[in-house]
Design a protein around this motif. Structure first.
Motif, mmCIF file in Angstrom:
data_model
loop_
_atom_site.group_PDB
_atom_site.id
_atom_site.type_symbol
_atom_site.label_atom_id
_atom_site.label_comp_id
_atom_site.label_asym_id
_atom_site.label_seq_id
_atom_site.Cartn_x
_atom_site.Cartn_y
_atom_site.Cartn_z
ATOM 1 N N LEU A 207 0.877 -1.150 -0.098
ATOM 2 C CA LEU A 207 -0.052 0.048 0.077
ATOM 3 C C LEU A 207 0.880 1.445 -0.025
ATOM 4 C CD1 LEU A 207 -2.738 -1.057 2.579
ATOM 5 C CD2 LEU A 207 -3.057 -0.805 0.017
ATOM 6 N N THR A 208 1.907 1.211 0.776
ATOM 7 C CA THR A 208 2.775 2.296 0.751
ATOM 8 C C THR A 208 3.561 2.592 -0.557
ATOM 9 O OG1 THR A 208 3.191 1.988 3.115
ATOM 10 C CG2 THR A 208 4.756 3.322 2.117
ATOM 11 N N ILE A 209 3.784 1.688 -1.060
ATOM 12 C CA ILE A 209 4.492 1.567 -2.585
ATOM 13 C C ILE A 209 3.466 2.298 -3.476
ATOM 14 C CG2 ILE A 209 5.530 0.482 -4.687
ATOM 15 C CD1 ILE A 209 6.762 -1.459 -2.497
ATOM 16 N N PHE A 210 2.361 1.809 -3.389
ATOM 17 C CA PHE A 210 1.376 1.978 -4.598
ATOM 18 C C PHE A 210 0.641 3.409 -4.145
ATOM 19 C CE2 PHE A 210 -2.906 2.215 -6.637
ATOM 20 C CZ PHE A 210 -2.445 1.811 -7.866
ATOM 21 N N PHE A 211 0.538 3.902 -2.978
ATOM 22 C CA PHE A 211 0.108 5.245 -2.751
ATOM 23 C C PHE A 211 0.874 6.537 -2.540
ATOM 24 C CE2 PHE A 211 -3.917 2.469 -2.030
ATOM 25 C CZ PHE A 211 -4.890 3.186 -2.656
ATOM 26 N N GLY A 212 2.189 5.850 -1.853
ATOM 27 C CA GLY A 212 2.833 6.976 -1.613
ATOM 28 C C GLY A 212 4.115 7.377 -2.610
ATOM 29 N N PRO A 213 5.097 8.043 -2.241
ATOM 30 C CA PRO A 213 6.264 8.520 -3.150
ATOM 31 C C PRO A 213 6.858 7.425 -3.837
ATOM 32 C CG PRO A 213 6.585 9.357 -1.178
ATOM 33 C CD PRO A 213 5.338 8.798 -0.985
ATOM 34 N N CYS A 214 7.259 7.722 -5.027
ATOM 35 C CA CYS A 214 7.930 6.479 -5.728
ATOM 36 C C CYS A 214 9.288 6.703 -5.458
ATOM 37 C CB CYS A 214 7.685 6.305 -7.119
ATOM 38 S SG CYS A 214 8.611 4.946 -7.953
ATOM 39 N N THR A 215 9.916 6.786 -4.344
ATOM 40 C CA THR A 215 11.327 6.871 -4.105
ATOM 41 C C THR A 215 12.428 5.681 -4.521
ATOM 42 O OG1 THR A 215 10.806 5.913 -1.872
ATOM 43 C CG2 THR A 215 10.791 8.400 -2.023
ATOM 44 N N PRO A 216 13.568 6.050 -4.702
ATOM 45 C CA PRO A 216 14.411 5.104 -5.206
ATOM 46 C C PRO A 216 14.695 3.778 -4.406
ATOM 47 C CG PRO A 216 15.421 7.097 -5.489
ATOM 48 C CD PRO A 216 14.148 7.215 -4.453
ATOM 49 N N TYR A 217 14.088 3.991 -3.158
ATOM 50 C CA TYR A 217 14.235 2.536 -2.174
ATOM 51 C C TYR A 217 13.403 1.444 -2.685
ATOM 52 C CZ TYR A 217 15.245 6.275 1.399
ATOM 53 O OH TYR A 217 15.835 7.460 1.905
ATOM 54 N N GLN A 218 12.254 1.748 -3.564
ATOM 55 C CA GLN A 218 11.721 0.731 -4.205
ATOM 56 C C GLN A 218 12.240 -0.130 -4.998
ATOM 57 O OE1 GLN A 218 7.873 2.041 -5.945
ATOM 58 N NE2 GLN A 218 7.268 3.276 -4.079
ATOM 59 N N TYR A 219 13.386 0.349 -5.581
ATOM 60 C CA TYR A 219 13.991 -0.468 -6.599
ATOM 61 C C TYR A 219 15.412 -1.168 -5.985
ATOM 62 C CZ TYR A 219 11.340 2.319 -9.803
ATOM 63 O OH TYR A 219 10.536 2.678 -10.484
ATOM 64 N N ARG A 220 15.338 -1.151 -4.653
ATOM 65 C CA ARG A 220 16.471 -1.954 -3.758
ATOM 66 C C ARG A 220 15.752 -3.185 -3.044
ATOM 67 N NH1 ARG A 220 21.447 -1.160 -5.768
ATOM 68 N NH2 ARG A 220 21.809 1.111 -6.198
ATOM 69 N N LEU A 221 14.372 -3.433 -3.155
ATOM 70 C CA LEU A 221 13.772 -4.449 -2.436
ATOM 71 C C LEU A 221 14.232 -5.800 -3.188
ATOM 72 C CD1 LEU A 221 10.237 -2.917 -2.395
ATOM 73 C CD2 LEU A 221 11.589 -3.203 -0.326
ATOM 74 N N GLY A 222 14.430 -5.958 -4.240
ATOM 75 C CA GLY A 222 14.904 -7.137 -4.991
ATOM 76 C C GLY A 222 15.939 -7.038 -5.969
#
Length: 434
Positions: A363-378
């Motif tokens: 939910l945080t990824i979808f509704f929240g800001p797309c910060t570069p951390y998202q591309y370090r999850l995997g």
């Protein structure tokens, strides 16, 4: 002889060195892979001492600039507003640089005028509820809405949204062609400066005279002392042979804005030659992660014919959506672009997969800001602390401003408390569009 470094390209290697006669002439190093981390390598549209023929060829400038007796220069040469002290200033062009210079000049100049032929949307850096604009604008939900709705409806919503701060038509800023997506101008001061008379907005210049200008649809002359040309840049690679990177109609033929399409092997990459509708550094980092894996042979590029076809199609779509100038051709939606590059290296986050394993993170990824951390999850370069960084990003964003916290204050990001109520909606959206 010239001491300018030069690059020589081939299908398998690159060479770097200095031209004959320079002190370093003995040093030539062979490189098998080369990444140009240069953001936008370009030259100002206005030469230092232009002739009318040069200006007309470069940017279809109005006549008369060659006889203007005042001072004029390109925004690239601007250093400090003291040069405008007590002067009547004309800023030609209305990008971010032009508006920033006009605002600074208006604090010391006698008069400041911005002329623009096409207008611009002006946004405040402080967006809804006082949050940074890009953390509200660049979310997966907003990107889904922008890219899924029919074009006229999407543009209509954008027009309505940007006019909520102030009516652009009343301030002379309404874009001429609202059917094209323009890069927004981010400035908190411009509307109030127009309202108080410190800055005046005029249409494009029709003619330059000895000490004045004539604007389109304005018969009277406007006295001017200094002209600042904020008219952009032309793309160029002066340190490369022309055959290495092909530039046609101000557009470099680069697959995904990175790899030249005509090289037999991917030995050359250009990083940062793009204008995302968002921050440049995360985009450049993602380009670098992809490039290094291509150089190492861990990712493969499509055949040359496929890349050239995509570049040509992309160019046509960009012209229809943004316009034809150099700056517009380089524009792209940063979230869509980063997702595409991340999918190449296996680092794109799966909202659907996370929805079952870690619903709050999804939910945080979808509704929240797309910060570069998202591309370090995997994927390669995975970071164990990425999840915690995503869940606490608003805390770090607001910590510098929450220097006084009243007793019983609300959560730093109250909007996140409401997303649980949209769980079913999110699931439907993800199933439909991913």
């Amino acid at each position: 002889m010239s001491e300018t470094p030069f690059w020589r390209g081939s299908t398998s290697s690159m060479c770097v060195g200095w031209r004959a006669g320079s002190p370093q002439a003995h040093g030539v190093q062979q490189l098998y892979f080369l990444a140009l981390a240069i953001w936008i390598v370009s030259t100002p549209v206005v030469p230092k001492k232009p002739t009318y023929a040069q200006l007309k060829a470069l940017f279809l400038f109005p006549q008369g600039i060659e006889r203007f007796r005042g001072q004029y220069f390109h925004s690239r040469q601007y250093k400090h507003p003291d040069v405008f002290q007590g002067k009547r200033v004309l800023v030609v062009g209305m990008g971010n640089s032009g508006v920033d210079i006009a605002v600074e000049a208006s604090r010391v100049a006698a008069k400041v005028t911005i002329c623009t032929g096409r207008g611009a949307w002006v946004l405040s850096r402080v967006f809804d509820h006082g949050y940074p604009w890009d953390m509200v604008f660049n979310t997966r939900l907003m990107s889904l809405i922008r890219n899924s709705l029919p074009g006229p409806l999407s543009r209509g919503l954008i027009n309505y949204r940007v006019n909520q701060w102030f009516n652009h038509e009343n301030y002379g800023l309404q874009p001429e062609k609202s059917c094209l997506v323009r890069e927004p101008v981010l400035n908190d001061d411009l509307p109030s400066y127009i309202l108080t008379g410190r800055i005046t907005i005029k249409p494009g210049v029709k003619e330059f005279k000895d000490s004045s200008v004539v604007f389109h649809n304005c018969p009277e002359e406007e006295p001017i002392d200094i002209i600042v040309f904020c008219t952009g840049y032309n793309v160029s690679f002066p340190f490369l042979e022309e055959a290495v990177i092909k530039v046609e109609n101000k557009h470099a033929s680069l697959y995904k804005y990175v790899f030249p399409t005509h090289l037999q092997r991917p030995t050359l990459a250009v990083l940062g030659l793009i204008k995302p509708l968002g921050a440049i550094m995360p985009v450049t980092e993602m380009q670098a992660r992809w490039v290094t894996r291509v150089f190492k042979g861990l990712c493969r590029l499509p055949p040359q014919s496929v890349m050239e076809k995509e570049v040509n199609e992309k160019k046509k779509n960009q012209v229809r959506r943004f316009g034809l100038s150099f700056d517009e051709v380089l524009k792209t939606d940063c979230l869509v672009y980063m997702d595409k590059l991340a999918s190449f290296i296996g680092a794109k986050p799966s909202v659907l997969g996370l929805l079952w394993r870690d619903p709050w993170l999804a939910l945080t990824i979808f509704f929240g800001p797309c910060t570069p951390y998202q591309y370090r999850l995997g994927g390669p370069g995975r970071w164990e602390g990425a999840r915690q960084a995503i869940l606490t990003q608003w805390d770090r964003t607001l910590k510098p401003t929450r220097t006084r916290v009243p007793a019983g204050s609300s959560s730093p990001c109250p909007s996140l408390l409401t997303v649980v109520g949209f769980l079913l909606l999110l699931a439907a959206v993800v199933f439909c569009f991913q």
